[in-house]
Design a protein around this motif. Structure first.
Motif, PDB file in Angstrom:
ATOM      1  N   UNK A 100       0.819  -1.211   0.000  1.00 51.41           N
ATOM      2  CA  UNK A 100       0.000   0.000   0.000  1.00 51.41           C
ATOM      3  C   UNK A 100       0.855   1.262   0.000  1.00 51.41           C
ATOM      4  N   UNK A 101       1.846   1.318   0.908  1.00 53.42           N
ATOM      5  CA  UNK A 101       2.651   2.534   1.015  1.00 53.42           C
ATOM      6  C   UNK A 101       3.552   2.717  -0.198  1.00 53.42           C
ATOM      7  N   UNK A 102       3.896   1.641  -0.894  1.00 55.28           N
ATOM      8  CA  UNK A 102       4.750   1.749  -2.084  1.00 55.28           C
ATOM      9  C   UNK A 102       4.116   2.626  -3.155  1.00 55.28           C
ATOM     10  N   UNK A 103       2.782   2.661  -3.186  1.00 55.89           N
ATOM     11  CA  UNK A 103       2.100   3.466  -4.207  1.00 55.89           C
ATOM     12  C   UNK A 103       2.403   4.946  -4.089  1.00 55.89           C
ATOM     13  N   UNK A 104       2.799   5.392  -2.899  1.00 59.35           N
ATOM     14  CA  UNK A 104       3.130   6.805  -2.693  1.00 59.35           C
ATOM     15  C   UNK A 104       4.472   7.140  -3.346  1.00 59.35           C
ATOM     16  N   UNK A 105       5.334   6.127  -3.527  1.00 63.08           N
ATOM     17  CA  UNK A 105       6.705   6.375  -3.977  1.00 63.08           C
ATOM     18  C   UNK A 105       7.001   5.851  -5.375  1.00 63.08           C
ATOM     19  N   UNK A 106       6.080   5.113  -5.986  1.00 65.48           N
ATOM     20  CA  UNK A 106       6.316   4.573  -7.322  1.00 65.48           C
ATOM     21  C   UNK A 106       6.676   5.651  -8.339  1.00 65.48           C
ATOM     22  N   UNK A 107       6.061   6.813  -8.226  1.00 64.34           N
ATOM     23  CA  UNK A 107       6.186   7.827  -9.279  1.00 64.34           C
ATOM     24  C   UNK A 107       7.551   8.503  -9.322  1.00 64.34           C
ATOM     25  N   UNK A 108       8.319   8.451  -8.231  1.00 60.18           N
ATOM     26  CA  UNK A 108       9.517   9.285  -8.149  1.00 60.18           C
ATOM     27  C   UNK A 108      10.543   9.025  -9.257  1.00 60.18           C
ATOM     28  N   UNK A 109      10.848   7.754  -9.605  1.00 62.99           N
ATOM     29  CA  UNK A 109      11.778   7.565 -10.724  1.00 62.99           C
ATOM     30  C   UNK A 109      11.112   7.654 -12.101  1.00 62.99           C
ATOM     31  N   UNK A 117      -2.434   1.858   5.040  1.00 68.31           N
ATOM     32  CA  UNK A 117      -1.247   1.343   5.730  1.00 68.31           C
ATOM     33  C   UNK A 117      -1.341   1.579   7.232  1.00 68.31           C
ATOM     34  N   UNK A 118      -1.715   2.783   7.634  1.00 67.77           N
ATOM     35  CA  UNK A 118      -1.776   3.108   9.053  1.00 67.77           C
ATOM     36  C   UNK A 118      -2.976   2.468   9.733  1.00 67.77           C
ATOM     37  N   UNK A 119      -4.063   2.254   8.997  1.00 67.33           N
ATOM     38  CA  UNK A 119      -5.195   1.509   9.552  1.00 67.33           C
ATOM     39  C   UNK A 119      -4.778   0.076   9.845  1.00 67.33           C
ATOM     40  N   UNK A 120      -3.962  -0.496   8.963  1.00 71.60           N
ATOM     41  CA  UNK A 120      -3.462  -1.859   9.164  1.00 71.60           C
ATOM     42  C   UNK A 120      -2.558  -1.938  10.388  1.00 71.60           C
ATOM     43  N   UNK A 121      -1.686  -0.940  10.573  1.00 72.68           N
ATOM     44  CA  UNK A 121      -0.792  -0.936  11.736  1.00 72.68           C
ATOM     45  C   UNK A 121      -1.603  -0.878  13.022  1.00 72.68           C
ATOM     46  N   UNK A 171       7.230  -6.102  13.318  1.00 74.87           N
ATOM     47  CA  UNK A 171       7.128  -6.924  12.116  1.00 74.87           C
ATOM     48  C   UNK A 171       6.291  -6.238  11.039  1.00 74.87           C
ATOM     49  N   UNK A 172       5.164  -5.665  11.452  1.00 73.15           N
ATOM     50  CA  UNK A 172       4.289  -5.009  10.482  1.00 73.15           C
ATOM     51  C   UNK A 172       4.966  -3.772   9.902  1.00 73.15           C
ATOM     52  N   UNK A 173       5.639  -3.011  10.752  1.00 69.74           N
ATOM     53  CA  UNK A 173       6.299  -1.793  10.288  1.00 69.74           C
ATOM     54  C   UNK A 173       7.481  -2.113   9.377  1.00 69.74           C
ATOM     55  N   UNK A 174       8.086  -3.280   9.533  1.00 70.76           N
ATOM     56  CA  UNK A 174       9.161  -3.669   8.618  1.00 70.76           C
ATOM     57  C   UNK A 174       8.633  -3.748   7.190  1.00 70.76           C
ATOM     58  N   UNK A 175       7.369  -4.152   7.036  1.00 71.92           N
ATOM     59  CA  UNK A 175       6.761  -4.169   5.710  1.00 71.92           C
ATOM     60  C   UNK A 175       6.640  -2.777   5.126  1.00 71.92           C
ATOM     61  N   UNK A 176       6.356  -1.795   5.985  1.00 71.58           N
ATOM     62  CA  UNK A 176       6.259  -0.406   5.531  1.00 71.58           C
ATOM     63  C   UNK A 176       7.607   0.060   4.983  1.00 71.58           C
ATOM     64  N   UNK A 177       8.683  -0.194   5.736  1.00 73.18           N
ATOM     65  CA  UNK A 177      10.012   0.234   5.301  1.00 73.18           C
ATOM     66  C   UNK A 177      10.401  -0.451   3.995  1.00 73.18           C
ATOM     67  N   UNK A 178      10.133  -1.745   3.897  1.00 67.64           N
ATOM     68  CA  UNK A 178      10.460  -2.465   2.669  1.00 67.64           C
ATOM     69  C   UNK A 178       9.696  -1.876   1.482  1.00 67.64           C
TER      70      UNK A 178
END
Length: 409
Positions: A41-50, A134-138, A156-163
Motif C-alpha cells: 500500500x505505502x509503495x504506491x506513494x513512492x512509485x512515481x519518483x523515478x 497502511x496506518x489503519x493496518x498498523x 514486524x508489520x512496520x518492517x513491511x512499511x520500510x520495505x
C-alpha cells in the motif's frame, strides 16, 4: 504500564477495543500478511519518483506540472491521515481496511489508464488519500496483539512499511523499463485487489464493539485534543518529525551526487541503492522486542546516536560508495528503531483511540518527510552534498538533544 530501564513510563489506559488482543493469538502468518499489505500500500506513494521524466514526456507536462505529481500524492496522504485513519476507532477496522483497499484499486486504475495530465493528477491525489490504509493496518495489528507482544507485532508489520518505501523506486524503475510506466500502476492495482480479497477472508471477524459516542466531527477534534493531553504523544511526534526529516534528507537527494561525476550511475543502479537500505527492516523486530522488555528510552537513545553517526560516512559519498552503503545501513536501522518504538508507546497510551493516535503521529512523519525533501533539494542546488549532510546531521543531533533533555527531566 510500560517502563524502560531508565524509568520512562507509559500508563496504558484500557479501552473496549484493547480487549480484542487479550483473547486472540495473532498467528505469524497473519502478521506477515499485515506487513505485506502495508508494504504494497505505502509503495504506491513512492512509485512515481523515478518515473516523473517519463510521465511528463508521455503526457506533455511542463516541469512544474510534473513536480505536482509527487506533491499531490503527499497532500492526499496527509489528508487521509487526518480524515480517514481516525475512522478505525469508531467502525469495524476489518471492513474499513477492505473498503480502503478497493478504493485504492480504483485510484490506481485511474492512474494506469491516464492519457491526460489532469487525469493523472487526480488519480495520484486519490492514490495518496487511500494509501493511508497502511496506518489503519498498523493500528489493527496493534489492537489484535497481546499486550506483552505488541512491540514485536508492530515491529514486524512496520518492517513491511520500510520495505515498501525502499523497494518501490527499484520496482517501478525496472517495470517501467520493461513495459512502460502505466504497467507499474496496473500491476499494483491487481496486487491490491488480490490483497483486499485475501484480507477479507483471513482477517479475524471480531465481535461488534460498543458503539462509539463520538460523531465524525468530534472524532476529528479529539485527534487534536489528544496532542494537548498526552505528553508522550507530543514528544514521540517530535522524534518522528526529526528522524523522518533526516531520512528524507538522504533519500530525496542522494540520486543527485550519484548521477554526477565521478559515478554517472543509471537510474536503475541508483534505485538499487534501496536494496542496501532493506537491512534497516531488521531493526523493526529487534526494536519491537526491546520495547516489550521495557527498554523504549534506551532504544531511542541508541538509535538517535546511530542516526547522528550515520552522516559521517555519508559525507564521503563522492569518494566512496562503501562509505555511502555504511551510512545508509546505519541511518535506516536508526530510523526504523525509533519509528517502531514511537508507535508502540503511543498506542499503549489509549488503545481505544489507537487509530487517532497513529494517524496524528503520522502527520508529523509526513511533515518531517516534506521538510527534509524540500530543504535538501534547495541546499544541494545552493551549496552541494556537504551542506545536505550537514542538514541531515542537524536534524539527527536535534533529536538526540531532545532525547537527552527529556531523560534528564
Amino acid at each position: 504500564m510500560l517502563m524502560d530501564g531508565n524509568c520512562e513510563a507509559v500508563t496504558q489506559r484500557p479501552g473496549p477495543r484493547d480487549q480484542e488482543g487479550a483473547t486472540f493469538v495473532l498467528p505469524r502468518g497473519v502478521i506477515l500478511l499485515f506487513a505485506a499489505a502495508c508494504g504494497a500500500s505505502v509503495a504506491n506513494v513512492y512509485f512515481s519518483q523515478p518515473l516523473l521524466v517519463t510521465m511528463g514526456h508521455d503526457l506533455a507536462m511542463s516541469p512544474a506540472l510534473v513536480g505536482a505529481v509527487v506533491t499531490l500524492t503527499q497532500v492526499g496522504y496527509g489528508v487521509g491521515l487526518f480524515f480517514l485513519v481516525p475512522l478505525g476507532d469508531v467502525v469495524d477496522r476489518r471492513r474499513l481496511i477492505v473498503c480502503q483497499l478497493l478504493l485504492l484499486v480504483v485510484a490506481l486504475a485511474v492512474v494506469a489508464s491516464a492519457r491526460t495530465a489532469a487525469t493523472l493528477l487526480v488519480g495520484m491525489a486519490a492514490t495518496g488519500l487511500f494509501a493511508v490504509v497502511t496506518q489503519t493496518l498498523v493500528a489493527y495489528a496493534a489492537s489484535l496483539a497481546a499486550v506483552a507482544e505488541r512491540g514485536k507485532v508492530v515491529g514486524l508489520v512496520t518492517s513491511g512499511v520500510l520495505l515498501g518505501i525502499l523497494l518501490a523506486r527499484t520496482a517501478s524503475g525496472l517495470m517501467a523499463d520493461l513495459a512502460g510506466w502505466h504497467s507499474v500502476y496496473l500491476a499494483s492495482a491487481s496486487l491490491t485487489a488480490l490483497l483486499a480479497l485475501i484480507l477479507h477472508r483471513v482477517l479475524p471477524r471480531r465481535p461488534p464493539a460498543p458503539a462509539s459516542p463520538l460523531r465524525y466531527g468530534q472524532l476529528l477534534r479529539s485527534t487534536v485534543t489528544l496532542f494537548a493531553t498526552e505528553r508522550v504523544l507530543r514528544r514521540r511526534a517530535l522524534f518522528g518529525l526529526l528522524v523522518f526529516a533526516a531520512f528524507s534528507t538522504l533519500w530525496s537527494s542522494v540520486a543527485l551526487p550519484l548521477s554526477a561525476a565521478p559515478y554517472f550511475l543509471s537510474h536503475s543502479a541508483i534505485g538499487a541503492l534501496g536494496l542496501i537500505g532493506v537491512t534497516g527492516a531488521l531493526a523493526a523486530t529487534a526494536a519491537g522486542r526491546l520495547n516489550d522488555r521495557g527498554l523504549s528510552r534506551r532504544t531511542t537513545g541508541i538509535a538517535l546516536s546511530l542516526l547522528t553517526a550515520s552522516w559521517l560516512p555519508l559525507a564521503f559519498t563522492r569518494s566512496s560508495l562503501w562509505a555511502l552503503a555504511a551510512g545508509v545501513v546505519l541511518l535506516d536501522l536508526a530510523v526504523q528503531a525509533v519509528h517502531v518504538t514511537n508507535q508502540t508507546l503511543i498506542y499503549a497510551l489509549r488503545p481505544d483511540a489507537g487509530s487517532r493516535l497513529i494517524g496524528g503521529y503520522m502527520i508529523f512523519y509526513s511533515l518531517g518527510s516534506a521538510t527534509g525533501a524540500l530543504s535538501a533539494s534547495t541546499l544541494y542546488a545552493a551549496s552541494g552534498w556537504g551542506a545536505v549532510c550537514a542538514l541531515g546531521a542537524a536534524f539527527s543531533c536535534l533529536g538526540l538533544v531532545v532525547w537527552a533533555f527529556e531523560r534528564r527531566q
